[in-house]
Every structure is written in structure tokens, then in C-alpha cells.
Enzyme design. Structure first.
Site, PDB file in Angstrom:
ATOM      1  N   GLU A 148     -28.681 -66.924  -0.907  1.00 42.75           N
ATOM      2  CA  GLU A 148     -27.998 -66.551   0.341  1.00 42.75           C
ATOM      3  C   GLU A 148     -27.489 -65.117   0.255  1.00 42.75           C
ATOM      4  O   GLU A 148     -26.830 -64.724  -0.712  1.00 42.75           O
ATOM      5  CB  GLU A 148     -26.810 -67.463   0.642  1.00 42.75           C
ATOM      6  CG  GLU A 148     -26.145 -67.076   1.964  1.00 42.75           C
ATOM      7  CD  GLU A 148     -24.838 -67.794   2.252  1.00 42.75           C
ATOM      8  OE1 GLU A 148     -24.218 -67.467   3.282  1.00 42.75           O
ATOM      9  OE2 GLU A 148     -24.445 -68.661   1.462  1.00 42.75           O
ATOM     10  N   ASP A 158      -8.447 -56.367  -9.038  1.00 40.31           N
ATOM     11  CA  ASP A 158      -8.034 -55.411  -8.020  1.00 40.31           C
ATOM     12  C   ASP A 158      -6.763 -54.701  -8.474  1.00 40.31           C
ATOM     13  O   ASP A 158      -5.823 -55.341  -8.953  1.00 40.31           O
ATOM     14  CB  ASP A 158      -7.789 -56.128  -6.693  1.00 40.31           C
ATOM     15  CG  ASP A 158      -7.783 -55.173  -5.512  1.00 40.31           C
ATOM     16  OD1 ASP A 158      -7.007 -54.206  -5.550  1.00 40.31           O
ATOM     17  OD2 ASP A 158      -8.557 -55.393  -4.562  1.00 40.31           O
ATOM     18  N   ASP A 183     -13.313 -60.711 -10.308  1.00 35.94           N
ATOM     19  CA  ASP A 183     -12.826 -59.677  -9.394  1.00 35.94           C
ATOM     20  C   ASP A 183     -11.432 -59.259  -9.860  1.00 35.94           C
ATOM     21  O   ASP A 183     -10.526 -60.099  -9.957  1.00 35.94           O
ATOM     22  CB  ASP A 183     -12.778 -60.232  -7.968  1.00 35.94           C
ATOM     23  CG  ASP A 183     -12.334 -59.193  -6.945  1.00 35.94           C
ATOM     24  OD1 ASP A 183     -12.172 -58.017  -7.321  1.00 35.94           O
ATOM     25  OD2 ASP A 183     -12.142 -59.550  -5.774  1.00 35.94           O
TER      26      ASP A 183
END
Length: 550
Positions: free
Chosen positions: A179, A245, A243
């Protein structure tokens, strides 16, 4: 030799000119209209008279309403002539009071003639100026729609990108069932995209020019059939992703906040990458980690080993929890090392401790304010011990003492209390110094991203719409040398390929020559692509080895 556009690039220029919103004489639209036309002509330079005429004809069609009268009245034959006429007719007439206000707010540097109003700048832009190749162009988000088509056609590394997602044909349907989603201009979001071949994916990217490309899992069938699949789509494999940040460090970084990042707070990302990479290799045996700068203030890690890609949701959650050592009490981060220090924490401390003074005490001066001292105190979990420590520090230092002095006093006090008698400092708080170091510098993961089997994450080599910077790969072994402030913007990259082509004329002379140097090699994006291709070579070598073993 006369510079001339190929028919392919002439058609591309015409297509982009036709997409520019027409100008009907509204003064508030003038600047945007001129900037977009200028930029398109800058991207597709030609000295051929016939091509100039064709391009000017396309521009004239975008001048409508009252502005069309100016075009006819001046009998302009070139864009430069029409541009000057439009500026003269429709530039904003600034009231005298507004001019005075702007003058008052301008940083005066000793020469009144150097003070320029925006309207003067617009007039001066109509005059030819010598190029300044040494200065990177300022990124302007308003013309991103004009830059993306050129970026995706000339710079985006389509072939390596496909090789990555295809994994050397090592498994059936690994690419076609993947996807992919696009975010288009105006936040139009398109999910459940899938593609049969590299050519099909490249064609769709170059046709839609997405602001962002997100990559999801490999499904049990084609994602585009999601409406007709009984029970819905089921993810069957997906890279293990992380992830990190910089905003998650806002409580301990004083140099920047929010979306900003500098070399000082990049050091938090540097240590996070080193600690996480070592844990993934040594504790889980993973080898193929792809590290990506997110384009603004963070980093992503894609673990691409076969074992990692086939972890189920429970296993992903277990990995995430293993690597997430921080706990929060009343918004205060803490770490508990326990009686026996785990080997992964000892390894992390070896990476973090040498950088603690430089980052926390010097760069951030974290304990140099009463608020910072209170943050240090809150990391001490025992209330009585915390109160005693507070009294000690207040006697030792006045408010505003440098972090180095406060930290040295804290370490002396903790060590003396731990060895003086059997108390909470010798039991519960015996590792408090190391726990504070881990608490401040250990990777702060968004564990929901890692746990989510169905999570979509931004693809490498996207352009961050807010900064214009490329989401570029970097080598974890050279992460200390990586500078997020100098990551190239799309504006800079297009300027670099234009400067290269102007110098060599290679692009115009042989646009269809397959042996021609790849465009990304002409730019500062080249290093990131080299890192990506080196990652792919190691990954593909692993596939070949397993194939030979079989």
C-alpha cells in the site's frame, strides 16, 4: 551553440504555464503570477526565437480580463515587455503613512538608498541581474507546485526506490501488494494505491506530483481491491519502523523549540540514532537499517531484514516496549535501572556519558535556571531525598549558577549519601546519576509508530512542504557529520541542475541519451542517494547469499 529545448521539455513548459492561475488585473495576484511565470521560464531556458514565441503565446492566454487590455495596448512581444507593463499598471500604490511605517520598522544600516520596498523590488526584478550561484535560493512554498514536476522527473531516484520496495523479487507479490498513499496539493489524501511495475509507479508519481508519499504494509491482496475483499485488507509484512522527533525533547532543549532544529539539538538525534542502531544490531541481530532525515526536525529508521518485516503485531509491541525505557510521572520522565543493570543500559551509557557534559551542561545549560534545577529534582523519585537535595543545592548555589556547577554538586551529594550509611540513596537511588543521564539523552521513541502494523510512514526522498528540504538518507556511522541545517531544498536542487546544465549544456544537447549523467549526481542530493544505494547493495547481497544457500 544555441540553447534550445527538446520537444519533450517544451511541452512540459507549456503544460506548466497553462496550469498557472490566470491574472485578471487583481493587484493582490500580481506578485504570485509573475513569480510563477518567472520560475517556469527559469526551469526551461531557451534562446530559440521560435520557442520564445510559443512560450509567450501560452503566457498571453493566462492574462485575462482587464489585464488583457494592457497586453493589447502595449503590443508586447516578449514576457519581459509584458511583465514590465503589468508591474507598471497594477503594482500596489502604497499610502504615504504605510511607507513611513515600513521605513520605521526597517533595520537602517547607514544608507537610505539601500532601503527597498517590495514594490521597488518588483520593479528591479524586471532588470537582468548577474546570477549569484554561491548563495542558495530561499525556498518559497507557494511555487512548490511548479517545482515538484521537475523534481520528480529529473531528480527523484525512481529506480533505487523501486529496488528497495521490491526486495530483489525475494517474495511473491511483495511489491504489487504494497500500500502506498499520496498527499496532493490542498491536503488531498489518496490511500490504497498499488502498482504492478516500476514504470507504473514512476508514471503515477510524475503525473500526480504528490506533496508527500507514504509507505504502508504489504497486504494479503491488492490494496486497490479494499472495497471488494471480504473481511477487509490484512497486512502480512511491513518494515519495523521507528520515529524520533525533536519536539519530544522540548522540555530539555533550550536552543530551539517546536519545528525548529539546529546543530545543538541535532546532537539529541545523533545519540538516539547511535543507541537505537546498536540495540537493533546487538540485541536483535538486525543488519539492514535505513536511516532517514524527516525533512524538518526528526529522523526515521526502517529495519528491512526479512525477520523484522515478518514480525506480527505482538512482537512489534514487545520490541517497542523493550527499547522504551522512559516512564512518565506527572509529566516528568524517569528511568529505573534496578539492582542489576541490564546490558543494554550499560551499552547505552557508554554511548551517552561522553556527550552528557557537552550537550546537557554546555549546549543547553539545562540546570542554569530555577526551572532547570527543579527539573533535575523531579527526577529523584523519593520525596524526602528530593527535599534534602533541594536544600543542599540552595545552600551551594545562587539562582542562575551554571549547569556544570549544579551537576557537580549533585553528583558529589549523591555519591556521599550513597556511601555514608544505609539509606534510600544506597538502595533505591544508588544509580540516580546514571538514571538522570539516561533520562535526558536516551532515545525518545514514538512507540505507537513502531507497534502499528498498519501504520504508514513518509517515504525517503519526499520534499517536506513546510521546509522544502529533501527527506534524505544518512549513514549512522557518519551521523555526527550530518547537518540538518544544510540539507538541500528543492529550490537549491533545481538551481544546481540548471547551473550544471548551463555550464556543460549536456542536458539540452542530449536529453534522451541514456549514458548522460544522472541529474541527481549534479546536485548536493548525490550523497544521500549514494548512502541509499550502498544500503541497497548490502541488502541485495544478502538476498543473493540466501539464494545460493538454497
Amino acid at each position: 551553440m544555441t540553447m534550445e529545448l527538446s520537444e519533450q521539455h517544451l511541452n512540459q513548459a507549456l503544460s506548466q504555464l497553462r496550469q498557472v492561475p490566470s491574472f485578471d488585473g487583481s493587484t493582490d495576484q500580481l506578485n504570485a503570477f509573475i513569480k510563477r511565470i518567472d520560475y517556469i521560464l527559469h526551469l526551461y531556458p531557451t534562446r530559440d526565437v521560435r520557442q520564445h514565441s510559443i512560450l509567450y503565446g501560452a503566457i498571453e492566454l493566462q492574462v485575462t480580463g482587464d489585464a488583457q487590455r494592457i497586453s493589447q495596448r502595449t503590443a508586447a512581444n516578449t514576457w519581459q515587455e509584458l511583465r514590465n507593463a503589468l508591474i507598471e499598471e497594477y503594482k500596489v500604490q502604497t499610502p504615504f503613512e504605510e511607507l513611513l511605517r515600513r521605513l520605521y520598522n526597517t533595520n537602517y544600516q547607514g544608507n537610505v538608498q539601500q532601503l527597498k520596498m517590495p514594490e521597488q523590488n518588483a520593479d528591479q526584478e524586471s532588470q537582468p541581474q548577474a546570477p549569484q550561484e554561491s548563495k542558495a535560493p530561499v525556498y518559497d512554498a507557494s511555487i512548490l507546485p511548479d517545482m515538484l514536476p521537475v523534481y520528480y522527473r529529473r531528480l527523484f531516484p525512481h529506480e533505487p526506490f523501486y529496488r528497495w520496495l521490491n526486495y530483489g523479487h525475494s517474495e511473491d507479490n511483495i511489491f504489487v501488494n504494497r500500500e502506498i498513499s499520496f498527499t496532493l496539493q490542498d491536503d488531498i489524501y489518496i490511500r490504497y494505491l498499488c502498482f504492478e511495475t516500476q514504470a507504473e509507479l514512476e508514471k503515477e508519481i510524475c503525473s500526480r506530483n504528490p506533496y508527500k508519499i507514504d509507505i504502508g504494509p504489504v497486504m494479503n491482496t491488492r490494496p486497490k481491491n479494499f472495497r471488494t475483499v471480504a473481511g477487509g485488507l490484512t497486512p502480512v509484512q511491513r518494515e519495523l519502523v521507528f520515529d524520533i522527533d525533536a519536539t519530544d525533547y522540548d522540555d530539555i532543549r533550550n536552543c530551539c523549540s517546536g519545528a525548529e532544529i539546529c546543530l545543538k539539538c541535532w546532537k539529541f538525534m545523533m545519540l538516539a540514532a547511535r543507541v537505537l542502531d546498536a540495540a537493533l544490531r546487538e540485541d536483535f541481530g538486525f543488519e539492514h537499517m535505513l536511516w532517514i532525515f524527516s525533512g524538518r526536525r526528526g529522523i526515521h529508521c526502517w529495519v528491512c531484514d526479512h525477520t523484522a518485516r515478518h514480525l506480527d503485531a505482538r512482537a512489534r509491541a514487545a520490541v517497542a516496549e523493550y527499547l522504551n525505557i522512559l516512564t512518565y510521572t506527572n509529566n516528568t520522565a524517569r528511568v529505573q535501572m534496578g539492582d542489576r543493570t541490564h546490558h543494554s543500559l550499560r551499552r547505552a551509557l557508554k554511548i551517552l556519558e561522553p556527550m552528557f557534559e557537552e550537550i546537557v551542561l554546555e549546549d543547553q545549560n539545562l540546570f542554569g535556571t530555577p526551572k532547570g534545577v527543579n527539573r533535575l529534582l523531579q527526577m529523584v523519585s523519593d520525596e524526602a531525598a528530593r527535599n534534602d537535595l533541594e536544600s543542599y543545592l540552595q545552600k551551594q548555589h545562587e539562582d542562575g549558577a551554571h549547569s556544570k556547577l549544579v551537576w557537580d554538586s549533585f553528583v558529589r551529594y549523591a555519591n556521599s549519601m550513597r556511601t555514608s550509611a544505609a539509606n534510600v540513596w544506597s538502595r533505591k537511588l544508588k544509580h540516580i546519576v546514571q538514571e538522570v543521564q539516561l533520562c535526558l539523552l536516551y532515545p525518545r521513541l514514538d512507540i505507537n509508530v513502531t507497534k502499528g502494523f498498519n501504520h504508514l510512514l513518509k517515504a525517503p526522498f519526499c520534499i517536506h512542504p513546510a521546509t522544502g528540504k529533501v527527506c534524505i538518507p544518512f549513514s549512522v556511522s557518519a551521523v555526527a557529520k550530518f547537518d540538518p541545517t544544510t540539507v538541500p531544498t528543492i529550490s537549491q536542487l533545481l538551481q544546481e541542475i540548471n547551473a550544471y546544465d548551463d555550464k556543460t549544456k549536456s542536458y539540452m544537447e542530449a536529453p534522451e541519451d541514456k549514458s548522460r549523467i544522472k541529474d541527481y549526481k549534479k546536485t548536493s542530493m548525490f550523497k544521500g542517494v549514494v548512502v541509499f544505494e550502498e544500503f541497497l547493495r548490502k541488502l541485495e547481497r544478502n538476498f543473493k547469499t540466501k539464494s545460493m544457500d538454497f
